[in-house]
Design a protein around this motif. Sequence first.
Motif, PDB file in Angstrom:
ATOM      1  N   GLY A 135       0.809  -1.140  -0.126  1.00 43.85           N
ATOM      2  CA  GLY A 135      -0.023   0.095   0.072  1.00 43.85           C
ATOM      3  C   GLY A 135       0.813   1.161  -0.051  1.00 43.85           C
ATOM      4  N   ALA A 136       1.986   1.360   0.462  1.00 51.12           N
ATOM      5  CA  ALA A 136       2.979   2.214   0.702  1.00 51.12           C
ATOM      6  C   ALA A 136       4.247   1.892   0.964  1.00 51.12           C
ATOM      7  N   ALA A 137       5.445   2.722   0.821  1.00 51.58           N
ATOM      8  CA  ALA A 137       6.538   2.263   0.769  1.00 51.58           C
ATOM      9  C   ALA A 137       6.938   2.062   2.311  1.00 51.58           C
ATOM     10  N   THR A 138       7.504   0.883   2.558  1.00 53.64           N
ATOM     11  CA  THR A 138       8.048   0.794   4.067  1.00 53.64           C
ATOM     12  C   THR A 138       9.244   1.041   4.460  1.00 53.64           C
ATOM     13  N   PRO A 139       9.117   1.917   5.326  1.00 55.66           N
ATOM     14  CA  PRO A 139      10.544   2.642   6.166  1.00 55.66           C
ATOM     15  C   PRO A 139      11.317   1.631   6.365  1.00 55.66           C
ATOM     16  N   PRO A 140      12.757   1.384   6.082  1.00 54.60           N
ATOM     17  CA  PRO A 140      13.529   0.257   6.503  1.00 54.60           C
ATOM     18  C   PRO A 140      13.744   0.388   7.941  1.00 54.60           C
ATOM     19  N   ALA A 141      13.557   1.120   8.649  1.00 48.91           N
ATOM     20  CA  ALA A 141      13.524   1.048  10.054  1.00 48.91           C
ATOM     21  C   ALA A 141      12.316   0.356  10.539  1.00 48.91           C
ATOM     22  N   LEU A 142      11.524   0.580  10.146  1.00 46.64           N
ATOM     23  CA  LEU A 142      10.052   0.045  10.500  1.00 46.64           C
ATOM     24  C   LEU A 142      10.238  -1.616  10.234  1.00 46.64           C
ATOM     25  N   LEU A 143      10.573  -2.158   8.905  1.00 43.00           N
ATOM     26  CA  LEU A 143      10.775  -3.241   8.533  1.00 43.00           C
ATOM     27  C   LEU A 143      11.876  -3.930   9.500  1.00 43.00           C
ATOM     28  N   ARG A 144      12.839  -3.411   9.785  1.00 44.06           N
ATOM     29  CA  ARG A 144      14.004  -4.071  10.628  1.00 44.06           C
ATOM     30  C   ARG A 144      13.412  -4.144  12.113  1.00 44.06           C
ATOM     31  N   THR A 175       7.128  -8.204   2.255  1.00 46.49           N
ATOM     32  CA  THR A 175       6.557  -6.772   1.523  1.00 46.49           C
ATOM     33  C   THR A 175       6.247  -7.129   0.040  1.00 46.49           C
ATOM     34  N   THR A 176       5.298  -6.278  -0.313  1.00 47.62           N
ATOM     35  CA  THR A 176       4.555  -6.485  -1.436  1.00 47.62           C
ATOM     36  C   THR A 176       4.454  -5.348  -2.482  1.00 47.62           C
ATOM     37  N   TYR A 177       4.571  -5.579  -3.606  1.00 45.77           N
ATOM     38  CA  TYR A 177       4.639  -4.365  -4.534  1.00 45.77           C
ATOM     39  C   TYR A 177       3.552  -4.970  -5.834  1.00 45.77           C
ATOM     40  N   GLY A 178       2.742  -4.075  -6.010  1.00 41.35           N
ATOM     41  CA  GLY A 178       1.608  -4.421  -7.154  1.00 41.35           C
ATOM     42  C   GLY A 178       0.716  -3.150  -7.256  1.00 41.35           C
ATOM     43  N   MET A 179      -0.590  -3.273  -7.866  1.00 40.66           N
ATOM     44  CA  MET A 179      -1.679  -2.405  -7.730  1.00 40.66           C
ATOM     45  C   MET A 179      -2.822  -2.936  -8.175  1.00 40.66           C
TER      46      MET A 179
END
Length: 385
Positions: free
Chosen positions: A188-197, A208-212
């Motif tokens: 839905g939106a770019a995931t901040p790397p810090a949030l992912l870590r 993490t997903t990418y599509g529309m």
Amino acid sequence: MPSPRLLQPLAVPAGKRALDVLPALRRALDGAGPALLPIPEDAAPADALGVGTPVEDDPADPTALVIATSGSTGTPKGVLLSVSALRASAEATHAHLGGPGRWLLTMPAQHIAGIQVLVRSLVAGTEPLAVDTADGFRPDRFAEAAEALATAGPRYTAMVPTQLSRLLGDAGKGLAELRKFDAVLLGGAATPPALLRRAVDEGVRVVTTYGMSETAGGCVYDGVPLPGAQVRIDDGRILLSGPMLARGYRGRPDSPAFANGWFHTGDLGRWADGRLEVLGRADDVIITGGVNVAPLPVERIIAEQDGVREVCVLGVPDPEWGQAVVAAVVPADPGQPPSAEALRAEVRRLAGAAATPKDLVFLDELPLRGPGKPDRRLLAERFAR
């Protein structure tokens, strides 16, 4: 000759009642019901999408859903998703995750990310549950629904970064239940790397997903195309293809976005270590003083700094520079926001003077549109004021 199939609205309730649409959705996936346009229960369908008129169709592969998408322009487009495209997306997701399971709905089901949770459940033959979002997304409500989803098989959910951030910040029962999921799709939106870590450190199995909507939802997971999906980079732009591709836009048979069997996204990307790296929207690139600045790398720098929970970087008109780089930052602790000058200095050090925000404001929350993307248009208006 059979009568043409008409496009009918599908009123989608919020929260737990979203599951009320399952019977109609099942008929659409079977090709037995009308083509459906999911809309919020209290909204009227956009006249431009032609509700009640014949839908672009194929008797051998009926159009099941028309997903309304306007992006940042405000002009509605109807994405035509066939039965085969929706099923291909669901089956590819399950193949990637290791098999079918039970799904928990956390997002509005009129958007592709939400309704795909229901589609995957129907394709898998499993019973989904939904989070009570009557008063917004709350970690305690998530915990209640997750507990009720208890099953001997795999458990899956999908959410946007803002929801994940709330669960991590609460650090209570919601986070404990989130750790039990076999996969948490994040898009839905770019995931901040810090949030992912942080999510990984907390034991959350994030994918993490990418599509529309035009690809029936995410078709690239953790930078790797799903089975059957294809990705190409053409002059910096990301192109997508595969069995999950929509048949086009409602009333726009010659749209160049679907030329030659590929969906030409508006996103910039590159391959890094064999994985797709999305660099952001081409339309979001800021031209300031003749220098092109992509917002996403600047957002990543700011998001890495202590005291920052979320950030959105954009360009606004400027009489001297053409556009000025500005940033809206949501601090982790609103009572003690980080130093604006320290954030700007770090951007200047890592990305150069042109990328350094000329204005930086702190907000309690970022305005959102759709399933969880920052509303850049509203933010631009806020900076203009």
